[in-house]
Design an enzyme around this catalytic site. Structure first.
Site, short mmCIF file in Angstrom:
data_model
loop_
_atom_site.label_atom_id
_atom_site.label_comp_id
_atom_site.label_asym_id
_atom_site.label_seq_id
_atom_site.Cartn_x
_atom_site.Cartn_y
_atom_site.Cartn_z
N HIS A 1 4.90 -17.96 29.39
CA HIS A 1 3.89 -18.31 30.39
C HIS A 1 4.11 -17.44 31.63
O HIS A 1 5.24 -17.28 32.07
CB HIS A 1 4.00 -19.80 30.74
N GLY B 1 -2.50 -9.18 22.81
CA GLY B 1 -1.39 -9.01 21.87
C GLY B 1 -0.22 -8.19 22.37
O GLY B 1 0.61 -7.76 21.56
N SER B 2 -0.09 -7.98 23.68
CA SER B 2 1.03 -7.14 24.14
C SER B 2 2.38 -7.83 23.91
O SER B 2 3.38 -7.15 23.62
CB SER B 2 0.87 -6.73 25.60
N ASN B 3 2.43 -9.15 24.01
CA ASN B 3 3.70 -9.83 23.71
C ASN B 3 4.00 -9.80 22.22
O ASN B 3 5.16 -9.63 21.82
CB ASN B 3 3.68 -11.27 24.24
N ASN C 1 7.05 -20.58 23.72
CA ASN C 1 5.85 -20.03 24.39
C ASN C 1 6.30 -19.19 25.57
O ASN C 1 7.36 -19.42 26.14
CB ASN C 1 4.96 -21.18 24.88
N MET D 1 -4.26 -19.56 23.10
CA MET D 1 -4.98 -20.33 24.11
C MET D 1 -5.32 -21.75 23.65
O MET D 1 -6.44 -22.23 23.87
CB MET D 1 -6.25 -19.59 24.52
N ARG D 2 -4.37 -22.40 22.99
CA ARG D 2 -4.60 -23.78 22.53
C ARG D 2 -3.41 -24.63 22.89
O ARG D 2 -2.28 -24.13 22.93
CB ARG D 2 -4.75 -23.82 21.01
C1 GRF Z 1 0.56 -13.37 28.78
O1 GRF Z 1 0.49 -13.21 30.19
C2 GRF Z 1 1.26 -14.64 28.42
O2 GRF Z 1 2.28 -14.98 29.32
C3 GRF Z 1 0.17 -15.66 28.48
O3 GRF Z 1 -0.97 -15.00 27.98
C4 GRF Z 1 -0.83 -13.59 28.18
C5 GRF Z 1 -0.96 -12.96 26.82
O4 GRF Z 1 -0.96 -11.57 26.91
N1 GRF Z 1 0.51 -16.86 27.76
P1 GRF Z 1 -0.81 -10.71 25.60
O5 GRF Z 1 -1.94 -11.15 24.66
O6 GRF Z 1 0.53 -11.01 25.00
O7 GRF Z 1 -0.95 -9.29 26.02
#
Ligand code: GRF
Length: 213
Positions: free
Chosen positions: A114, A15-17, A112, A95-96
């Site tokens: 990536h 969940g850091s993003n 999204n 993750m889907r």
């Molecule tokens: C990130 O590296 C994002 O780019 C990828 O999954 C990871 C998720 O990290 N899709 P977080 O859960 O946001 O910390």
């Protein structure tokens, strides 16, 4: 002044993003408001972040299908997002592979992030893929979501140098810092109406002058 664009985040893990989008929402730099979180994993760290920040969060049971959710599961997600008046959906470590139900509900309104410079290294373990291939530069990409895997039109990218001693973990950590910068910027561009998709290319319109200019 129009009401802030309402953003719903979909996450499966740490969940850091989500946290960085939420921080930018709260300090006003997102130009939009994060209004809810939907997770397909009851153990997701993102849920604890949401609860600590008083953001409404829900867990949907993904059922038995793995990479793709069943249409009825996507219907439940759409229902949750609609309930919160969501206009823009941000996948943040979700993750889907998004299916037709979600895509049709939010046309042109699903982003999204990536951890590679797409179209290189789509899918899982992008940082390990980059190291295995021996690239000297990797990075991160924010893109519109389409029916493919990490294949939609690209909004923003940022490059990160690959160092000789890098492991997937050290490279991922440096890329993640950039993710936390470009995702809020991309959301702001969307929310302020500055993105225009023309075929595969996303054009960024100039900012309109502020009244003080
Ligand atoms: C990130 O590296 C994002 O780019 C990828 O999954 C990871 C998720 O990290 N899709 P977080 O859960 O946001 O910390």
């Amino acid at each position: 002044m129009s009401a802030a664009v309402r953003v719903g985040v979909l996450a499966s893990g740490r969940g850091s993003n989500f946290e960085s989008l939420l921080g930018a929402s709260r300090d006003g730099t997102l130009g939009a408001q994060v209004v809810c979180l939907v997770c397909d994993n009851p153990q997701a760290g993102a849920l604890a972040i949401a609860s600590g920040a008083d953001v409404p969060a829900m867990v949907v049971d993904p059922g038995s299908r793995r990479a793709r959710l069943a249409p009825e599961v996507e219907e439940r997600i759409v229902g949750a997002l609609r309930k919160h008046g969501v206009q823009l959906v941000c996948l943040a470590g979700f993750m889907r592979i998004v299916g037709p139900t979600l895509l049709a509900a939010f046309p042109g309104a699903i982003l999204n992030i990536h951890p590679s410079l797409l179209p290189s290294f789509p899918g899982l373990d992008a940082q390990a893929q980059a190291l295995a291939h021996g690239v000297k530069v990797s990075g991160c990409t924010v893109h519109f979501v389409d029916a493919g895997v990490d294949s939609g039109p690209i909004v923003l990218q940022e490059a990160v140098e690959v160092l000789d001693g890098d492991t997937p973990q050290t490279l991922a950590a440096r890329i993640l810092e950039r993710e936390h910068r470009i995702y809020p910027r991309a959301v702001r561009l969307w929310a302020t109406g500055r993105l225009e998709i023309r075929g595969r290319r996303v054009h960024i319109r100039p900012a309109s002058p502020t009244p003080a200019d």
